[in-house]
Every structure is written in C-alpha cells, then in structure tokens.
Scaffold this motif. Structure first.
Motif, PDB file in Angstrom:
ATOM      1  N   GLU A 231       4.926 -13.047  -7.124  1.00 48.74           N
ATOM      2  CA  GLU A 231       5.719 -11.886  -6.654  1.00 48.74           C
ATOM      3  C   GLU A 231       5.168 -10.796  -5.833  1.00 48.74           C
ATOM      4  N   LEU A 232       4.040 -10.448  -5.985  1.00 49.82           N
ATOM      5  CA  LEU A 232       3.487  -9.168  -5.243  1.00 49.82           C
ATOM      6  C   LEU A 232       3.196  -9.451  -3.709  1.00 49.82           C
ATOM      7  N   GLY A 233       3.158 -10.864  -3.408  1.00 49.03           N
ATOM      8  CA  GLY A 233       2.710 -11.537  -2.004  1.00 49.03           C
ATOM      9  C   GLY A 233       3.877 -10.653  -1.088  1.00 49.03           C
ATOM     10  N   THR A 234       5.232 -10.958  -1.664  1.00 46.20           N
ATOM     11  CA  THR A 234       6.060 -10.487  -0.321  1.00 46.20           C
ATOM     12  C   THR A 234       5.937  -8.897  -0.325  1.00 46.20           C
ATOM     13  N   PRO A 235       6.107  -8.161  -1.388  1.00 45.20           N
ATOM     14  CA  PRO A 235       6.093  -6.697  -1.116  1.00 45.20           C
ATOM     15  C   PRO A 235       4.676  -6.166  -0.358  1.00 45.20           C
ATOM     16  N   LEU A 236       3.587  -6.829  -0.799  1.00 46.84           N
ATOM     17  CA  LEU A 236       2.221  -6.435  -0.144  1.00 46.84           C
ATOM     18  C   LEU A 236       2.236  -6.557   1.385  1.00 46.84           C
ATOM     19  N   ALA A 237       2.913  -7.826   1.717  1.00 51.73           N
ATOM     20  CA  ALA A 237       3.114  -8.243   3.260  1.00 51.73           C
ATOM     21  C   ALA A 237       4.060  -7.191   3.898  1.00 51.73           C
ATOM     22  N   THR A 238       4.899  -6.826   3.156  1.00 45.52           N
ATOM     23  CA  THR A 238       6.145  -5.779   3.796  1.00 45.52           C
ATOM     24  C   THR A 238       5.178  -4.575   4.139  1.00 45.52           C
ATOM     25  N   MET A 239       4.642  -4.146   2.984  1.00 45.43           N
ATOM     26  CA  MET A 239       3.878  -3.040   3.204  1.00 45.43           C
ATOM     27  C   MET A 239       2.821  -2.660   4.427  1.00 45.43           C
ATOM     28  N   ALA A 240       2.236  -4.107   4.492  1.00 45.61           N
ATOM     29  CA  ALA A 240       1.238  -4.260   5.632  1.00 45.61           C
ATOM     30  C   ALA A 240       1.993  -3.979   7.127  1.00 45.61           C
ATOM     31  N   VAL A 241       3.170  -4.522   7.355  1.00 44.24           N
ATOM     32  CA  VAL A 241       3.805  -4.414   8.302  1.00 44.24           C
ATOM     33  C   VAL A 241       4.380  -3.068   8.573  1.00 44.24           C
ATOM     34  N   ILE A 242       4.788  -2.375   7.414  1.00 49.17           N
ATOM     35  CA  ILE A 242       5.246  -0.752   7.654  1.00 49.17           C
ATOM     36  C   ILE A 242       4.074  -0.139   8.273  1.00 49.17           C
ATOM     37  N   LEU A 243       2.833  -0.151   7.524  1.00 48.18           N
ATOM     38  CA  LEU A 243       1.737   0.620   7.984  1.00 48.18           C
ATOM     39  C   LEU A 243       1.432   0.224   9.212  1.00 48.18           C
ATOM     40  N   GLY A 244       1.452  -0.989   9.571  1.00 47.68           N
ATOM     41  CA  GLY A 244       0.953  -1.140  11.154  1.00 47.68           C
ATOM     42  C   GLY A 244       2.029  -0.495  11.929  1.00 47.68           C
ATOM     43  N   ASP A 245       3.431  -0.463  11.848  1.00 50.34           N
ATOM     44  CA  ASP A 245       4.545   0.285  12.538  1.00 50.34           C
ATOM     45  C   ASP A 245       4.016   1.794  12.397  1.00 50.34           C
ATOM     46  N   TRP A 246       3.750   2.540  11.303  1.00 53.31           N
ATOM     47  CA  TRP A 246       3.460   3.842  11.183  1.00 53.31           C
ATOM     48  C   TRP A 246       2.264   4.159  12.169  1.00 53.31           C
ATOM     49  N   LYS A 247       1.231   3.337  12.126  1.00 52.06           N
ATOM     50  CA  LYS A 247      -0.031   3.577  13.076  1.00 52.06           C
ATOM     51  C   LYS A 247       0.608   3.683  14.452  1.00 52.06           C
ATOM     52  N   ARG A 248       1.739   3.223  14.919  1.00 57.86           N
ATOM     53  CA  ARG A 248       1.945   2.911  16.460  1.00 57.86           C
ATOM     54  C   ARG A 248       2.953   4.147  16.569  1.00 57.86           C
ATOM     55  N   MET A 249       3.641   4.878  15.614  1.00 61.65           N
ATOM     56  CA  MET A 249       4.379   6.020  15.758  1.00 61.65           C
ATOM     57  C   MET A 249       3.751   6.979  16.448  1.00 61.65           C
ATOM     58  N   PRO A 250       4.422   7.742  17.417  1.00 61.83           N
ATOM     59  CA  PRO A 250       3.749   8.829  17.971  1.00 61.83           C
ATOM     60  C   PRO A 250       3.529   9.938  17.102  1.00 61.83           C
ATOM     61  N   ALA A 251       4.392  10.281  15.922  1.00 66.44           N
ATOM     62  CA  ALA A 251       4.207  11.064  14.988  1.00 66.44           C
ATOM     63  C   ALA A 251       2.963  11.284  14.330  1.00 66.44           C
ATOM     64  N   PHE A 252       2.623   9.662  14.040  1.00 64.72           N
ATOM     65  CA  PHE A 252       1.211   9.421  13.408  1.00 64.72           C
ATOM     66  C   PHE A 252       0.244   9.185  14.350  1.00 64.72           C
TER      67      PHE A 252
END
Length: 447
Positions: A231-252
């Motif tokens: 059950e945790l596999g999906t939310p962890l993968a989603t969080m990994a994608v979100i963190l990767g997107d955040w690192k590419r955002m200009p604000a961060f």
C-alpha cells in the motif's frame, strides 16, 4: 519461516504428538529394563540365601530356568530399545506382562501365597498405573488378581521354619518387612524417574505450543507488514515525483537552503522505499529468494557503514575480530534483525552504540552494547516475548521478539544482560552452517 511450518505440522498431526509421548516411553522402557536387572540380582540373592543359607528346600533348577528366561528377555529388550527410540503403550504393556509372568512362575515354585514376596504384585500394578493407558492398567490389575487367586489354589505352601512364631522371629514376618522395604524403595526411585520423564515430555509439548503461538504471531505480522508495504509503494512513488518536480521549480531552484531541505527529504524518502522493498523481499522465509551471496566481513562492514550513516548516533564503534573471511548468504531479514538490535541500543543510548563481531568455533557471535540504563529484571526474565517492554508506546517489545525468533529459526540464540559498568549487552549467536554458502557455490560469492 520453515521452523513455524514444522511446529504447526507437529502440533496439528496427532501422530506427531503421539511420537513425542513415545519418545518419553522409550526413557520409561529403559527404567523398566533397569528395574528388571535389579529383580534378577534380587532373585539370585534370595534363592542363594533361602536355599543354601537357611537350608529350605526349593526347586532351584526350575527357578534358575525362569531366571534365565527373564535375563534373555531383558538382554533382547536392551538390544531392541537401543536401536528403536519410540515405544508404544502396547509394547510397555507386553513388557510388564512378562514381568508379571516371571514373578508368578517364581512364586509358584516357592510357596505361592505363603511367600512373603507375593506383595511384589503391587509394584507391577502401581507401575502400570503410572506408565500405561487406563485399559492396560485395569488389564494388569485383572491379571495379577487372577494370578494371586490361582497361586492360592494350586501352589504348595512354603515350609518356613519358625513360621508360626510371632514378631521378628518369624521368617514370614521378616520376609514381609524386606518385601515392603524393597517395594517402597523401588517405587520411590523409579516413579520419581518416570514422572521426571513424563514432565519433560509435557514441558516439551508446552514449549512447542508456545513457540507455535509466537511464530503464528510473526506470520500475522509479516502479512500485515507485506500488505502495508504494498500500500505504501504508490504514495512513496508519488512523493518522489513531487519532490523531483519541486527541485526543478524556480522558486526552490534558486534557494540553496530549500534545495538542501529537498535533498534531505529525498534521501529519507529513498530510505523509506528501501525499507518497504526489504519488507517485501523478506516476507517469506528467513532464508529465501532475497538472500545475497557475500562474505561475513563484507556484509558486516556494509551494514555498519549504512547504519552509521542513516542513524543519529553520536559515537558508533564497530570492531570486527573475524580473522578468516567466510562466504555466506545473508538476506534482508537477517540484516533487519541486526539493525533491530542496533536500533534498540540507540534508543536507550543515543550517544554510544558498539557492535563487535567474533567467531567461536563454528558460530558467529555479534555483541551489541550501549551505555543506557540497561534492562529491567522483568524484561530479562521474559526475553523474546512479544510486547515485553517497559516503554509506554504501542508496539514496543517487538524488536527483540523478532530477533529471538529469527535467531531460533536459524538455530541460533539471543542472550541479554546488564553490564557492571552500566548499559546493556545483547549477544546474537548464529551457527555458521545456517548462513554459509555451499562449497559448489563459493565462486558465485558477491564481493
């Protein structure tokens, strides 16, 4: 775990449970063989004293023939039960019937019911009540009663001098006193031994039932952990994608402090994914498809480095005293077992944890020590029991419970103690045979 399956099979199979009782029966049969040798010596001594010492006429030749048959049966019994380790109720029953028959023949030749040693029948009855099933015991009672009645009808009275004298001058009274002393002594000695065997059998069954209950608890926990990991596999993968997107955002991206925070979050998320993967890999047996071929030194070195870098410990000492490296197969279950020991030590002593690896004979010994408050006496007495902890938090006490059961499955042990200078020590001992790589697979060892 394979050990759990074996125990459940034993406890659910009536034949397997019966086999445990038969193993105790083997020890009881050995007691009967010893008792029979004592009877042989006693009969020889009695015949010698009565026939040649007191000059009483006895059919010595016939009595010695009966004695020879008893000796032959006992020798055969000793040879048979030296090779065969399970004894049934029927075999014990037959053995006791031979003793009753031998005693009856000797009494018939030496006075029947006028022989004071006729009370040795009680010894056979009492032993049967302890050793045999109910129907067998009542059969022995009926047979001995019939033998006693038959002796009263067909045997000739023993011509004892001073038979009608009173008190200690009567040989009959003296014989009765000797018979009583022999009966009482043999009953105390042998029933004590027999009851010890029966208690050992009952204790073994109780221990196996307790272990089955504990390991069934582990199975349930493993199923829950496996389900949670999926059950945790999906939310962890989603969080990994979100963190990767955040690192590419200009604000961060333009904020170094925020980038450092995001990097730390990604590191911890990667660790969570690794833990989930480890749960899924080790959800089966303790030595399953998740095994990794390596060496003791490589495995322990990597484990120590990984644990040191992923835990907030101030001082972590790792001492490896293993001189000869050995190809082994370690898996994620065993890795998590060692980490559980280190994590428990870290909770009690955040400033200092020590891991020491040594080899003693054919065993690997891993000693984890800390400088915390140590174990309470109640925890040490119930070491390895689930939820055995003084920490007022849900789920506490499962760490050592899992450690003890994994070690037991591999044929190892876990010992805990408090150090004199303060702190606690937990020693995990594992047989090298349980983790060693077969010789024909040594070339596949991962360095």
């Amino acid at each position: 775990m394979s050990g759990t399956t074996d125990i459940f099979a034993v406890l659910k199979d009536p034949a397997a449970v019966t086999a445990l009782g038969q193993a105790a029966g083997h020890q009881n049969m050995q007691q009967l063989i010893q008792l029979r040798w004592i009877a042989v010596v006693g009969q020889i001594s009695t015949i010698a004293i009565i026939a040649w010492g007191l000059g009483i006429q006895l059919p010595v030749a016939y009595m010695l023939e009966v004695l020879a048959c008893l000796i032959a049966f006992n020798v055969a019994s000793q040879l048979r039960w030296h090779e065969k380790w399970t004894v049934t109720n029927g075999e014990l029953f037959l053995s006791m019937l031979v003793d009753v028959a031998s005693l009856t023949a000797q009494l018939y030749l030496s006075g029947g019911t006028s022989n004071p040693f006729v009370f040795l029948y009680l010894l056979q009855v009492i032993l049967s009540a302890v050793l045999l099933e109910a129907w067998s015991t009542w059969t022995i009672v009926a047979i001995t009663s019939g033998c006693l009645a038959g002796l009263a009808l067909v045997s000739k009275p023993l011509a004892l001098p001073l038979f009608h004298e009173r008190g200690y001058f009567s040989l009959y009274i003296q014989g009765m006193l000797i018979c009583f002393a022999i009966n009482a002594s043999l009953l105390v000695v042998f029933i004590t031994r027999i009851m010890t065997n029966l208690r050992a059998r009952d204790s073994k069954l109780a221990e196996m039932r307790q272990r089955a209950v504990e390991e069934e608890h582990i199975v349930r926990m493993g199923l829950l952990a496996s389900g949670a990991a999926h059950e945790l596999g999906t939310p962890l993968a989603t969080m990994a994608v979100i963190l990767g997107d955040w690192k590419r955002m200009p604000a961060f991206k333009n904020d170094p402090d925020m980038l450092e925070e995001l990097q730390e979050m990604q590191t911890q998320l990667a660790r969570c994914k690794s833990i989930v993967s480890g749960i899924l890999l080790s959800a089966g047996e303790a030595r399953g498809e998740s095994s990794t071929r390596t060496t003791i030194n490589t495995f322990l070195g990597d484990l120590a480095d990984e644990w040191r870098n992923s835990r907030p410990v101030q001082t972590f000492e790792f001492e490896n005293h293993l001189v000869h490296d050995v190809p082994v197969a370690f898996d994620s279950t065993l890795k998590q077992t060692i980490c559980n020991l280190l994590d428990n030590a870290l909770e009690a002593s955040p400033h200092f944890v020590r891991l020491e690896a040594t080899r003693e004979g054919e065993s690997l010994k891993l000693l984890v020590t800390d400088r915390g408050p140590g174990f309470q006496a109640a925890v040490l007495e119930q070491l390895g029991k689930p939820y055995n902890s003084t920490k007022e938090k849900p789920g506490r006490g499962l760490g050592l419970f899992l450690v003890v059961n994994v070690a037991r499955t591999l044929g190892g042990t876990v010992d805990a103690s408090n150090l004199v200078q303060g702190g606690a020590a937990v020693l995990l001992t594992l047989p090298l045979a349980a983790i060693a790589v077969p010789d024909n697979s040594a070339d596949e060892v991962k360095e």
